[in-house]
Write an enzyme that holds these catalytic residues in place. Sequence first.
Site, mmCIF file in Angstrom:
data_model
loop_
_atom_site.group_PDB
_atom_site.id
_atom_site.type_symbol
_atom_site.label_atom_id
_atom_site.label_comp_id
_atom_site.label_asym_id
_atom_site.label_seq_id
_atom_site.Cartn_x
_atom_site.Cartn_y
_atom_site.Cartn_z
ATOM 1 N N ASN A 97 -12.704 -3.270 3.003
ATOM 2 C CA ASN A 97 -13.583 -2.105 3.087
ATOM 3 C C ASN A 97 -14.566 -2.146 1.921
ATOM 4 O OD1 ASN A 97 -12.150 -1.136 5.322
ATOM 5 N ND2 ASN A 97 -10.678 -0.063 4.027
ATOM 6 N N GLY A 140 -15.646 2.544 4.146
ATOM 7 C CA GLY A 140 -14.389 3.261 3.944
ATOM 8 C C GLY A 140 -13.686 2.937 2.646
ATOM 9 N N GLN A 141 -14.397 2.330 1.692
ATOM 10 C CA GLN A 141 -13.759 1.975 0.419
ATOM 11 C C GLN A 141 -13.525 3.228 -0.420
ATOM 12 O OE1 GLN A 141 -15.902 -0.911 -1.933
ATOM 13 N NE2 GLN A 141 -14.224 -1.139 -3.401
ATOM 14 N N HIS A 195 -6.979 -5.818 2.329
ATOM 15 C CA HIS A 195 -5.836 -5.239 3.047
ATOM 16 C C HIS A 195 -5.252 -6.329 3.936
ATOM 17 C CE1 HIS A 195 -6.820 -0.847 2.408
ATOM 18 N NE2 HIS A 195 -8.016 -1.348 2.210
ATOM 19 N N HIS A 235 -10.378 -5.317 -3.084
ATOM 20 C CA HIS A 235 -9.041 -5.585 -2.561
ATOM 21 C C HIS A 235 -9.126 -6.000 -1.101
ATOM 22 C CE1 HIS A 235 -9.991 -1.297 -2.268
ATOM 23 N NE2 HIS A 235 -9.346 -1.286 -1.120
ATOM 24 N N ASP A 277 0.845 -1.186 0.000
ATOM 25 C CA ASP A 277 0.000 0.000 0.000
ATOM 26 C C ASP A 277 0.887 1.245 0.000
ATOM 27 O OD1 ASP A 277 -3.232 0.501 1.018
ATOM 28 O OD2 ASP A 277 -1.837 2.196 1.063
ATOM 29 N N ILE A 278 0.474 2.253 -0.766
ATOM 30 C CA ILE A 278 1.289 3.464 -0.902
ATOM 31 C C ILE A 278 1.243 4.310 0.377
ATOM 32 C CG2 ILE A 278 -0.460 5.059 -1.838
ATOM 33 C CD1 ILE A 278 1.618 5.749 -4.051
HETATM 34 P P1 5GP Z 1 -9.695 1.383 0.429
HETATM 35 O O1 5GP Z 1 -9.718 2.739 1.104
HETATM 36 O O2 5GP Z 1 -10.440 1.444 -0.893
HETATM 37 O O3 5GP Z 1 -10.095 0.245 1.279
HETATM 38 O O4 5GP Z 1 -8.176 1.110 0.110
HETATM 39 C C1 5GP Z 1 -7.504 1.678 -0.968
HETATM 40 C C2 5GP Z 1 -6.045 1.641 -0.635
HETATM 41 O O5 5GP Z 1 -5.317 1.891 -1.826
HETATM 42 C C3 5GP Z 1 -5.611 2.708 0.383
HETATM 43 O O6 5GP Z 1 -5.057 2.074 1.523
HETATM 44 C C4 5GP Z 1 -4.580 3.542 -0.379
HETATM 45 O O7 5GP Z 1 -3.497 3.938 0.408
HETATM 46 C C5 5GP Z 1 -4.161 2.597 -1.493
HETATM 47 N N1 5GP Z 1 -3.728 3.267 -2.701
HETATM 48 C C6 5GP Z 1 -4.356 4.296 -3.326
HETATM 49 N N2 5GP Z 1 -3.690 4.645 -4.435
HETATM 50 C C7 5GP Z 1 -2.609 3.812 -4.512
HETATM 51 C C8 5GP Z 1 -1.546 3.695 -5.456
HETATM 52 O O8 5GP Z 1 -1.440 4.406 -6.453
HETATM 53 N N3 5GP Z 1 -0.633 2.720 -5.212
HETATM 54 C C9 5GP Z 1 -0.708 1.906 -4.125
HETATM 55 N N4 5GP Z 1 0.250 0.997 -3.973
HETATM 56 N N5 5GP Z 1 -1.702 1.991 -3.219
HETATM 57 C C10 5GP Z 1 -2.644 2.948 -3.413
#
Ligand code: 5GP
Length: 117
Positions: free
Chosen positions: A90, A96-97, A105, A103, A33-34
Amino acid sequence: MVTKPDCLFCKIIAGEIPSAKVYEDDQCFAFNDITPQAPTHILIVPRQHIDSLDKAEGMDRDVLGSLLLAAAEIAREKGFADAGYRVVVNTNADGGQTVFHLHVHLLAGRPFVFPPG
Ligand code: 5GP
Ligand code: ZN
């Protein structure tokens, strides 16, 4: 394979956007994750585009299983399975998605509280 041209994670899987890959198999792709929320924070995504868990169907049963098995395999390979870890999916706004490509986590390296915030 169903992909979505404007999807961030489809582009990462295709190598069009760089990522730190940690695992891949025929159904799953995993990368760091970034914005890590723990010392280890890995995202495991299906190669096929599915918007969210909310949009998964019976025909996705195999790929859903593969995502969890990939999480467990990564945890063993990276040596934190015994210490423990958390998997989170999420889903939609209240979940919180923020990225609408399903995906998992995989978080590890510190204790986690329950329930999460
Ligand atoms: P969500 O909030 O949808 O459950 O998780 C999305 C995740 O994607 C977040 O934890 C966010 O940090 C990660 N993310 C968003 N953009 C990027 C990206 O460009 N590269 C990577 N490696 N992770 C990302
Ligand atoms: Zn996608």
